[in-house]
Scaffold this active site. Structure first.
Site, short mmCIF file in Angstrom:
data_model
loop_
_atom_site.label_atom_id
_atom_site.label_comp_id
_atom_site.label_asym_id
_atom_site.label_seq_id
_atom_site.Cartn_x
_atom_site.Cartn_y
_atom_site.Cartn_z
N LYS A 37 -12.01 30.20 35.09
CA LYS A 37 -11.86 31.64 35.20
C LYS A 37 -12.99 32.32 34.43
CE LYS A 37 -10.02 34.70 32.73
NZ LYS A 37 -11.05 35.77 32.95
N SER A 95 -12.81 35.86 22.12
CA SER A 95 -12.51 36.52 20.85
C SER A 95 -11.40 35.80 20.10
CB SER A 95 -12.08 37.96 21.11
OG SER A 95 -10.79 38.01 21.70
N ALA A 104 -7.88 37.08 21.23
CA ALA A 104 -7.37 36.43 22.44
C ALA A 104 -7.03 34.98 22.16
CB ALA A 104 -8.40 36.54 23.56
N GLY A 105 -7.84 34.32 21.32
CA GLY A 105 -7.59 32.92 20.99
C GLY A 105 -6.25 32.72 20.30
N GLU A 143 -12.82 28.07 21.07
CA GLU A 143 -14.09 28.41 20.42
C GLU A 143 -14.13 29.92 20.33
OE1 GLU A 143 -17.28 29.88 19.57
OE2 GLU A 143 -17.99 29.35 21.56
N CYS A 170 -21.90 34.31 19.31
CA CYS A 170 -20.82 34.10 18.34
C CYS A 170 -21.31 33.47 17.04
CB CYS A 170 -19.72 33.25 18.96
SG CYS A 170 -20.28 31.68 19.65
N GLU A 217 -16.68 41.06 13.56
CA GLU A 217 -17.72 40.66 14.51
C GLU A 217 -18.12 41.87 15.36
OE1 GLU A 217 -18.56 36.76 17.20
OE2 GLU A 217 -16.63 37.74 17.52
#
Length: 488
Positions: free
Chosen positions: A182, A235, A238-239, A256, A290, A389
């Site tokens: 995706k 992000s 979301a992780g 990651e 990142c 970040e």
């Protein structure tokens, strides 16, 4: 500079089960060119039904002929896949630069050359890996097997779309898994290149499926009952959601996530070497990286010297269209990302930090999503611009007292993904690097090694990608208890 070169940029179908199929719904995403803000193409956006179709195709392929292939057979298919991608490398690199603003020289590496290189690397690795071994046991022997984990849901972001996808696809295919990819809508168009190359290479139907979609469909992929593993880059916010869902389902995942890495300039550093490395370490891909070391930690004894060096480098960066090979800082990937970066710059201006250079949109580039490379000095490490970040060309400089203080400040972050140490004494630099809680760190340079494990500590993620170690997360161990006759 912005011609389509006969590229079809309206992509309204998904690559599922070895075919280009129509979506279940008519939702689309209008891709805008980062350097101009003008329409670039239209892509279909997938729904939960499209994800379900793709996952079921991957499940059938896993339990079909692909599931019984040998490592040598999979390696041969992967090498054909690599050749098909390599033939498209120039086109793919240009397309990604237009989508997300990546300078073309960098895109040629990470979106052009690296994906094919990763396929070849994992093809070589799997051919030489012992996937089954008999060991002596108290009752006779145990056959220890490594088998594919199953159907992999791969979710990738927009900043390095091709290489980040292949960091998941290549080890998964090598291990014998099947994949539903995706890609992010922001780089929807280049995802189709992977499908075209897979079809040309003769990947069996269902082995690789590609559905461009947003968060709702992404959640359906994470929760689908036929998915065995999620491989996610994105992000930290979301992780956390994905990790929680995978924990609830007892489902494997690789995460990651974000970073806010530090570049430690020791008191004996050669500033010429440091400045020469800033492009890779701190400003790579317009700061949309990142691992970017956007916190520069400078010794008080040389503080002004370091601030001046970083600011001068930022002023000399060439901001402009990423397809121009002389440009070193392209636009942000989207208007939303530009707004995010400008928002953090405004935050920095309201603190006691000192804006040394940048901080505005360049007047010569009114179209597109550009921002001048920005440097803040005198930044307290507790400020949001030093802790959160930003994902843009914004650098903070903070003073420190001694090596212990530098290590403390570097680790004073929820993240632990990248980093660097700059010194004329490499052994001293390595000693400092060993003390930092981070997944990767360079001494006098920062350049990701595709043959070594990559990943983060703390809120920067779980698991590792790249290197032979990445295969571990796509393989399950099985122990078969047998007689001593199995010991060769």
């Amino acid at each position: 500079m912005t011609s389509t070169d006969n590229i079809d940029l309206d992509r309204t179908r998904f690559y599922i089960d070895g075919r280009w199929v129509a979506p279940h719904r008519a939702d689309t995403h209008l891709a805008l060119e980062a350097a101009t803000g003008t329409p670039l193409g239209t892509a279909a956006l997938g729904s939960e039904a499209d994800i379900d179709t793709a996952v079921r195709a991957a499940h059938r392929a896993l339990h079909g002929p692909w599931g019984s292939t040998t490592a040598a057979e999979r390696a041969a298919v992967m090498r054909r896949f690599a050749e098909a991608l390599a033939a498209r490398a120039e086109h793919t690199s240009t397309l990604v630069s237009r989508e997300n603003g990546m300078p073309i020289a960098l895109s040629n590496i990470f979106n052009g050359a690296a994906p094919a290189g990763l396929l070849r690397m994992y093809a070589d690795t799997i051919e030489t890996m012992a996937l089954e071994q008999a060991r002596p046991s108290q009752a006779g022997s145990t056959i220890v097997r490594r088998e594919p984990v199953g159907v992999v849901g791969a979710i990738t972001p927009w900043n390095y779309p091709q290489v980040l996808a292949m960091m998941k696809i290549a080890p998964a295919l090598a291990a014998g898994c099947t994949v539903v990819l995706k890609p992010a809508p922001e780089t929807a168009l280049d995802g189709y290149v992977l499908g075209e190359a897979a079809a040309e290479a003769g990947l069996p139907p269902g082995v690789l499926n590609i559905v461009v979609a947003g968060r709702e469909a992404g959640s359906a992929l994470v929760s689908h009952p036929l998915v065995d593993k999620i491989a996610f880059t994105g992000s930290t916010a979301a992780g956390r959601i994905i990790g929680a869902e995978c924990g609830r389902l007892i489902r494997r995942c690789t995460l990651e996530l974000g970073g806010k890495s530090a570049a430690i300039v020791l008191d004996d550093a050669d500033l010429t070497t440091f400045v020469a490395g800033l492009g890779d370490a701190s400003f790579q891909n317009n700061g949309q990286t990142c691992t970017a070391q956007t916190r520069v930690l400078a010794p008080r004894s040389r503080y002004n010297e370091v601030v001046d060096a970083v600011a001068q480098y930022a002023r000399e960066m060439v901001v402009g269209n990423p397809l121009d090979p002389t440009v070193t800082c392209g636009p942000m990937a989207s208007e939303a990302q530009l707004d995010r970066v400008l928002g953090y710059i405004d935050l920095g201006k309201k603190t006691n930090a000192r804006l040394v250079t940048g901080g505005v949109r360049p007047s010569a580039l009114p179209a597109g999503w550009f921002v001048e490379p920005t440097v803040f000095a005198d930044v307290d490490n507790s400020e949001r611009i030093a802790q959160e970040e930003i994902f843009g060309p914004v650098i903070t400089v903070t003073p420190y007292d001694d090596d212990d203080d530098a290590v403390r400040l570097a680790d004073d972050s929820e993240y632990g993904l990248g980093g660097s140490v700059w010194t004329t004494d490499e052994q001293r630099g390595i000693a400092v690097a060993r003390r930092i809680r981070t997944g990767t760190i360079g001494v006098n340079y920062y350049l990701q090694d595709l043959g070594a494990p990559f990943g983060g500590m703390k809120s920067s993620g779980l698991g590792r990608e790249l290197g032979p170690e990445a295969l571990d997360s796509y393989l399950e161990y099985k122990s078969i208890y047998a007689s001593a006759a199995q010991i060769g």
